[in-house]
Enzyme design. Sequence first.
Site, PDB file in Angstrom:
ATOM      1  N   GLU A 178       0.831  -1.207   0.000  1.00  0.00           N
ATOM      2  CA  GLU A 178       0.000   0.000   0.000  1.00  0.00           C
ATOM      3  C   GLU A 178       0.864   1.255   0.000  1.00  0.00           C
ATOM      4  OE1 GLU A 178      -2.837  -0.439   3.173  1.00  0.00           O
ATOM      5  OE2 GLU A 178      -3.762  -2.180   2.237  1.00  0.00           O
ATOM      6  N   HIS A 381     -18.057  -9.208   6.257  1.00  0.00           N
ATOM      7  CA  HIS A 381     -16.662  -8.806   6.443  1.00  0.00           C
ATOM      8  C   HIS A 381     -15.962  -9.688   7.464  1.00  0.00           C
ATOM      9  CE1 HIS A 381     -13.536  -5.709   7.932  1.00  0.00           C
ATOM     10  NE2 HIS A 381     -13.151  -6.121   6.747  1.00  0.00           N
ATOM     11  N   GLU A 383     -12.381  -9.377   9.106  1.00  0.00           N
ATOM     12  CA  GLU A 383     -11.038  -8.801   9.339  1.00  0.00           C
ATOM     13  C   GLU A 383     -10.296  -9.720  10.294  1.00  0.00           C
ATOM     14  OE1 GLU A 383      -9.110  -5.858   8.336  1.00  0.00           O
ATOM     15  OE2 GLU A 383      -7.750  -7.247   9.341  1.00  0.00           O
ATOM     16  N   HIS A 452      -8.570  -8.065   1.225  1.00  0.00           N
ATOM     17  CA  HIS A 452      -7.740  -6.871   1.429  1.00  0.00           C
ATOM     18  C   HIS A 452      -6.455  -7.271   2.135  1.00  0.00           C
ATOM     19  CE1 HIS A 452     -10.312  -3.202   0.416  1.00  0.00           C
ATOM     20  NE2 HIS A 452     -10.825  -4.249  -0.187  1.00  0.00           N
ATOM     21  N   GLU A 453      -5.407  -6.457   1.954  1.00  0.00           N
ATOM     22  CA  GLU A 453      -4.054  -6.819   2.414  1.00  0.00           C
ATOM     23  C   GLU A 453      -3.772  -8.273   2.005  1.00  0.00           C
ATOM     24  OE1 GLU A 453      -6.410  -5.817   4.911  1.00  0.00           O
ATOM     25  OE2 GLU A 453      -6.049  -3.789   4.225  1.00  0.00           O
ATOM     26  N   GLU A 471      -7.370  -6.125  -2.864  1.00  0.00           N
ATOM     27  CA  GLU A 471      -6.761  -4.805  -2.755  1.00  0.00           C
ATOM     28  C   GLU A 471      -5.314  -4.963  -3.217  1.00  0.00           C
ATOM     29  OE1 GLU A 471      -7.121  -1.413   0.674  1.00  0.00           O
ATOM     30  OE2 GLU A 471      -6.245  -3.308   1.237  1.00  0.00           O
ATOM     31  N   GLU A 477      -9.129   4.280   0.453  1.00  0.00           N
ATOM     32  CA  GLU A 477      -9.187   4.480   1.906  1.00  0.00           C
ATOM     33  C   GLU A 477      -8.158   5.500   2.384  1.00  0.00           C
ATOM     34  OE1 GLU A 477      -8.488   0.563   3.537  1.00  0.00           O
ATOM     35  OE2 GLU A 477      -6.390   0.541   2.958  1.00  0.00           O
TER      36      GLU A 477
HETATM   37  C1  NOJ Z   1      -8.306  -2.190   5.610  1.00  0.00           C
HETATM   38  C2  NOJ Z   1      -9.170  -2.431   4.421  1.00  0.00           C
HETATM   39  O1  NOJ Z   1      -8.496  -2.076   3.239  1.00  0.00           O
HETATM   40  C3  NOJ Z   1     -10.445  -1.635   4.597  1.00  0.00           C
HETATM   41  O2  NOJ Z   1     -11.255  -1.758   3.450  1.00  0.00           O
HETATM   42  C4  NOJ Z   1     -11.153  -2.097   5.841  1.00  0.00           C
HETATM   43  O3  NOJ Z   1     -12.260  -1.271   6.063  1.00  0.00           O
HETATM   44  C5  NOJ Z   1     -10.243  -2.011   7.063  1.00  0.00           C
HETATM   45  N1  NOJ Z   1      -8.996  -2.635   6.800  1.00  0.00           N
HETATM   46  C6  NOJ Z   1     -10.849  -2.679   8.279  1.00  0.00           C
HETATM   47  O4  NOJ Z   1     -10.917  -4.057   8.084  1.00  0.00           O
HETATM   48 CA    CA Z   2      -6.027  -1.811   3.020  1.00  0.00          CA
END
Ligand code: NOJ
Ligand code: CA
Length: 679
Positions: A178, A381, A383, A452-453, A471, A477
Site C-alpha cells: 500500500e 466482512h 477482518e 484486502h491486504e 486490494e 481508503e
Molecule cells: C483495511 C481495508 O483495506 C479496509 O477496506 C477495511 O475497512 C479495514 N482494513 C478494516 O478491516
Molecule cells: Ca487496506
Amino acid sequence: MTSLRLAALAALAISLAPALGAQGHAVSSPDGRTVVTLALRDGRLTWAVARDGHPVVTPSRLGFTFRNAPPLGAGMRVADSARASGDETFALPWGEVARVRDQHNELRVKMVETAPAAREFWVAVRVFDDGLGLRYELPAQPNLADFEIMDELTEFAMAEDMKAWWIPANVPTNDRQEMLYASGPISKLTLVHTPLTLQGTGGLQVVIHEANLVDYAGMYLAGSSESRTLRTSLTRWKDGSAVKGRTPFVTPWRTLQLADAPEQLAPSLLTLKLNPPSRLADAPWIRPMKYDGIWWGMHLNVVTWSSGARHGATTGNARRYIDFAAANGLGGTLVEGWNTGWDGNWLVTGGSFSFTQAYPDYDLADVARYAKEKGVGLIVHNETATFVDNYERQLDSAYALYERLGVHAIKTGYVGDTANPGGHDHQGQYMVRHHRRVIETAATHGIAVVMHEPIKDTGERRTWPNMLSREGARGQEYNAWGGEGGNPPEHETILFFTRLLAGPMDYTPGIFNVLLTRSETNRARTPEEARPRSTLARQLALYVVLYSPVQMAADLIENYANQPAFQFIRDVAVDWDTTRVLHGRIGDDVVVARKAKGKDAWFVGAITDEQARTVEVPLDFLPPGRRYVAEVYADGPRANWRDNPLPITISRQPVTSATRLRIAMAAGGGQAIRIVPAR
Ligand code: NOJ
Ligand code: CA
C-alpha cells in the site's frame, strides 16, 4: 486456427531452435518475434530473451540454494529436452474479456548434476505472443525429497537500464503493497514488488511478475549494486527459509509480459494462461456486482467499527444500505464491524475476533433475510488483523453459517504485519497457503472472496473464479485518513499499468463528497492533505478504468442523494466482453473502452494526472454503420481537483464508429462515457 497452421508453427519453432549444444535450445513465440534461449555455460544453465532480434534479457542465472544441502544449478549437464505447442481458447465466467486465446510454444530442458548426487530438475519455458513464463519442475528423486529453499537464484539480467515503476518491499510493513509508486532506472532499485513495469527507450514494455503461486513464497525483485540485473528475492518464514516442500514439486511461473506500447499492456491475460483451468465450472452464485456498504463512514470516523453510540453496523443501518442497493440496482451491500472483537485496539487483540458472533445491535440472520428478500447479496466482512490461526480455526463454522444464511460473498482483511503475534509476511508461503485454503473452503460453501491486504494476484481466478477481487495496492481508503497520506492524482494512472496488470483491484471508487465535509477526523484541510484529489467526473471514470468484477459505490449513501451523476454508477457494467486501451502513458493519462458483457453497450473511462489534458480517440471499436448515443459525464467549467472538484457536465451526443471523440479532462479530472444504441 487450423491444425495445418499449428503444425507449420511448431515446425518453424523447431527449425529456429539450434540442436543440443553450447549455443543452447531456443523456443520462439507463435508470431516468431520473441525467442527464449536456454544455454549451458560452464556447467550452469542460463536463460535469455530476445525480441525482434534484440536482446531483452541477457543470459541470466537459474538455480536454488537449500538449507542443509548443496546449491543446485552449477555442475550440470543437459540430459533431455521436450517440445510442445498449444492453441486453445477458453471462456472466463467473468472478466475484462469473455474469452482468452492461449497460443504458445513450449520447451522443457532436463538438467542433471554431473556430481555423484546427480540431482535433477527441468526448466520449462512457454512463449506466447504477449510474453513468456519460465518455471522449475523438481521430479521426485532420492537425493532431493524434503527440502527447504533458502534462495531461488533466478535472475533477470535486463539488456537495457529500463525505466521502472515500482513500490518498495524492503520493510515488513510494506508487504501489504500500500505505497505510492516511484519511477527510475532498474540500476537504482533495491527491493521491489511485482508486477514490475519496465519501459525501454525504444518503446518496449516489459512487466515482470509471476503466475500460479500455489505453495511457494511470493517473489520480490532485488536490484544489485548499480547493475541492470534483478534477482529473485523470496519472502521468508520467520525461521529464515523461503519455501518448504517435497518433490515432486513445481515452482510458480516467472513471467515476462512483452509489448510495444503501454496501450498493449492491458488487458493482461498472460497469468491466466499459465494457471490451470477452472475448478468451478458451474457456479451461478459467483456474481460480478456493484455494492454499497457500511464502510467509508468508519474511515471518516463518522461511525465506528467498535460497539457503542456511534456503532456503524446496526441492523437499521444495514437495512438502509440494502434498501439503497435494491433501489439503485446494486447487487450487494458490505457490512463491516458487525462481529465482536473490534473494541479496544483490534490490531493487538485481533486474536479474539469472532466470525460468527454479532454485536447485540446487529441481527445477522435478520439482515441476511432482509437482503435476500430485496435481491441484494450481503457481503460479510472478516477482518483477521493477521491473526490467521484464529481465522482458520473458525473457517468451517463461519462459512457454514454464511452458507445457511444465503450469503455468497465475503471480504477478508489482513491489517497488521510480521511483528504481530499471529503475523506472517503477507507475501510468504504461509500466507500463500492460507489464502488458497480460504478460497477453496469458501468455494465448497458457495462463497466468493474479496481480499484486502492480500497475497498478490497471480491469476488464481482462472482456476478459482470465486476469487473475485482484492486490494494489494494503495486504495481510496488512504484519501479518508487526513494528514499528507492521500493519493496524488497520478496514482491511478500508474496503478492501471502496474498493479492492475496482476488482476482486478477493489479500489472502491465513487466518492462524491470529495471535500469530505462530514469527516470527523479530517476537516481543516489544505488541498494537499488527504482527501480524494479528484474531480467528481474522475470518480465515475474509475469504474471503467480500474477493472474489478466487484465495484463499490463507496461514499455514504446520503451523499448520492439528488446527484444526477449517480446515474452513471447505476448504469455502468462490471463484466465485459472486450476491453481496449485507446490511449495511455504511464503516470500521465489513460483512456479505456470496454463492451458490457452480452449487451450492445460500451463504456469509456478516461483519467489524467495533475495536468489538464485533452485526448482525441476514435470510436472505431463500435460496429460500423450503426447509430449510437454517447452519454458524457465530463469535468464542468473551471473544474479542477484542487479547489473546484464538483462541477460536472452531463451531455448526450450522437456517435458512430467513424466518430473521433475529444475528451477534455481537468487537472486531477477525468471523463466517463456510456455509449448505447440510438433510439
Ligand atoms: C483495511 C481495508 O483495506 C479496509 O477496506 C477495511 O475497512 C479495514 N482494513 C478494516 O478491516
Ligand atoms: Ca487496506
